[in-house]
Design an enzyme around this catalytic site. Structure first.
Site, PDB file in Angstrom:
ATOM      1  N   CYS A 110       0.723  -1.020   0.046  1.00 23.27           N
ATOM      2  CA  CYS A 110       0.086   0.036   0.263  1.00 23.27           C
ATOM      3  C   CYS A 110       0.741   1.179  -0.040  1.00 23.27           C
ATOM      4  O   CYS A 110       0.361   2.254  -0.494  1.00 23.27           O
ATOM      5  CB  CYS A 110      -0.854  -0.067   1.167  1.00 23.27           C
ATOM      6  SG  CYS A 110      -0.188  -0.050   2.836  1.00 23.27           S
ATOM      7  N   HIS A 255      -1.941   1.642   7.415  1.00 28.36           N
ATOM      8  CA  HIS A 255      -2.107   1.665   6.064  1.00 28.36           C
ATOM      9  C   HIS A 255      -1.870   3.022   5.203  1.00 28.36           C
ATOM     10  O   HIS A 255      -1.856   4.155   6.110  1.00 28.36           O
ATOM     11  CB  HIS A 255      -3.529   1.421   5.937  1.00 28.36           C
ATOM     12  CG  HIS A 255      -4.171   0.968   4.391  1.00 28.36           C
ATOM     13  ND1 HIS A 255      -3.661   0.225   3.475  1.00 28.36           N
ATOM     14  CD2 HIS A 255      -5.220   1.404   3.794  1.00 28.36           C
ATOM     15  CE1 HIS A 255      -4.085   0.230   2.387  1.00 28.36           C
ATOM     16  NE2 HIS A 255      -5.250   0.887   2.316  1.00 28.36           N
ATOM     17  N   ASN A 275      -8.372   4.207  -1.994  1.00 26.70           N
ATOM     18  CA  ASN A 275      -7.642   3.324  -1.540  1.00 26.70           C
ATOM     19  C   ASN A 275      -6.925   2.514  -2.492  1.00 26.70           C
ATOM     20  O   ASN A 275      -7.170   2.833  -3.700  1.00 26.70           O
ATOM     21  CB  ASN A 275      -8.663   2.353  -0.721  1.00 26.70           C
ATOM     22  CG  ASN A 275      -8.126   1.366   0.186  1.00 26.70           C
ATOM     23  OD1 ASN A 275      -7.063   1.526   0.432  1.00 26.70           O
ATOM     24  ND2 ASN A 275      -8.884   0.639   0.955  1.00 26.70           N
TER      25      ASN A 275
END
Length: 310
Positions: A110, A255, A275
């Site tokens: 990520c 994240h 995202n």
């Protein structure tokens, strides 16, 4: 005096939204029954079940490594008043990358998507160059991750890689999880036949945005998307739509994401975020998150950057 006023505002905003009763129901009910129960609570968001959500996604932003990034100086008082709702896709419609969402898959990468997509957006906004920078190329930047790209990395160090080593385009080095898992070595060749070094794009500088509402909104409105890293919990993985507030579940990791705007709905202020879990997750790959939640620390490590030729 101004700092004291902003500090009081931060204290008022930073609140805990965790609910012990909802958490108990989450732990005691079958998942399908809990989803029905939760969605009938009249909260600001709804949940669902995703069959393909991989737990390895949750552990991908390593923030303990200090990147020594200075704070950007923003004069937030003399500018025109900021709009209540802002979406970077609407202000810079000529930059298609702002509206794009990717899928990191089973790889804990990520941090590469949060950085590369933000850098791509900024390159378009400030250099008028449309490019999709390569997440794969971070395997040439060993200082930004611990053992493997899929094992998590530091967004600050990754941004520094963009300014020092540069990043090639996705056309040159497309995302390939198998290579990252099996090999994880720097490959200075392009899949599309271009010369690797000539395909590089560079950043000029990287800054950290002060942890207050005015500064973050001002930076978004003036200069475009920013990268954020925050604490996530089990309930975040179940997000379907609405304004996410942490209500149940244990901590799942850290994240990294790309913030593209902000707004307010029914009195709740939120960040608008892209995202990297694919378009099937959330609101076509995007989500809204309530601003200044105590457990999330969403505003604590927001980074902004500018391309070299801006």
């Amino acid at each position: 005096m101004w700092y004291f006023i902003k500090l009081l505002a931060f204290v008022r905003l930073s609140i805990s939204t965790f609910n012990e009763e909802i958490d108990y129901m989450y732990k005691s009910k079958p998942k399908n029954e809990f989803i029905k129960y939760f969605n009938n609570l009249n909260l600001s968001w709804k949940i669902t079940h995703y069959d393909n959500l991989n737990a390895s996604m949750h552990f991908c932003a390593l923030l303990k490594t200090e990147a020594n990034i200075p704070y950007i100086k923003l004069d937030v008082d003399s500018e025109i008043s900021l709009p209540v709702n802002f979406d970077a896709r609407e202000k810079w419609p000529h930059c298609p990358t702002i509206a794009e969402v990717y899928d990191q898959g089973r790889c804990g990468s990520c941090w590469t998507f949060g950085v590369a997509t933000t850098a791509s957006d900024r390159t378009c906004i400030h250099s008028n160059i449309t490019v999709r920078l390569s997440e794969q190329d971070f395997d040439c930047c060993k200082d930004s991750y611990s053992e493997t790209v899929c094992g998590g990395g530091n967004p600050g160090l990754a941004f520094n890689c963009w300014t020092t080593l540069g990043l090639v385009s996705q056309d040159c080095r497309p995302y390939n999880i198998q290579e990252l898992e099996d090999d994880n070595t720097c490959k200075k060749t392009c899949k599309n036949g271009q010369q690797y070094q000539s395909d590089k794009h560079y950043g000029k500088n990287v800054w950290r945005v002060p942890e207050d509402d005015d500064s973050i909104r001002t930076e978004l409105f003036r200069n475009g998307p920013v990268e954020a890293a925050f604490e996530i919990y089990e309930d975040f993985g179940d997000y379907k739509h609405g304004i996410y507030e942490h209500k149940y579940g244990k901590r799942a990791g850290e994240h990294s994401v790309r913030v593209i705007g902000y707004g307010e709905e029914y009195g709740t202020q939120y960040w608008l975020v892209a995202n990297s879990w694919g378009p099937e997750w959330g609101e076509n790959g995007f989500f809204k998150v309530k601003r200044f939640q105590q457990e999330l620390n969403f505003e604590d490590y927001i980074l902004t950057a500018f391309p070299k030729n801006s």
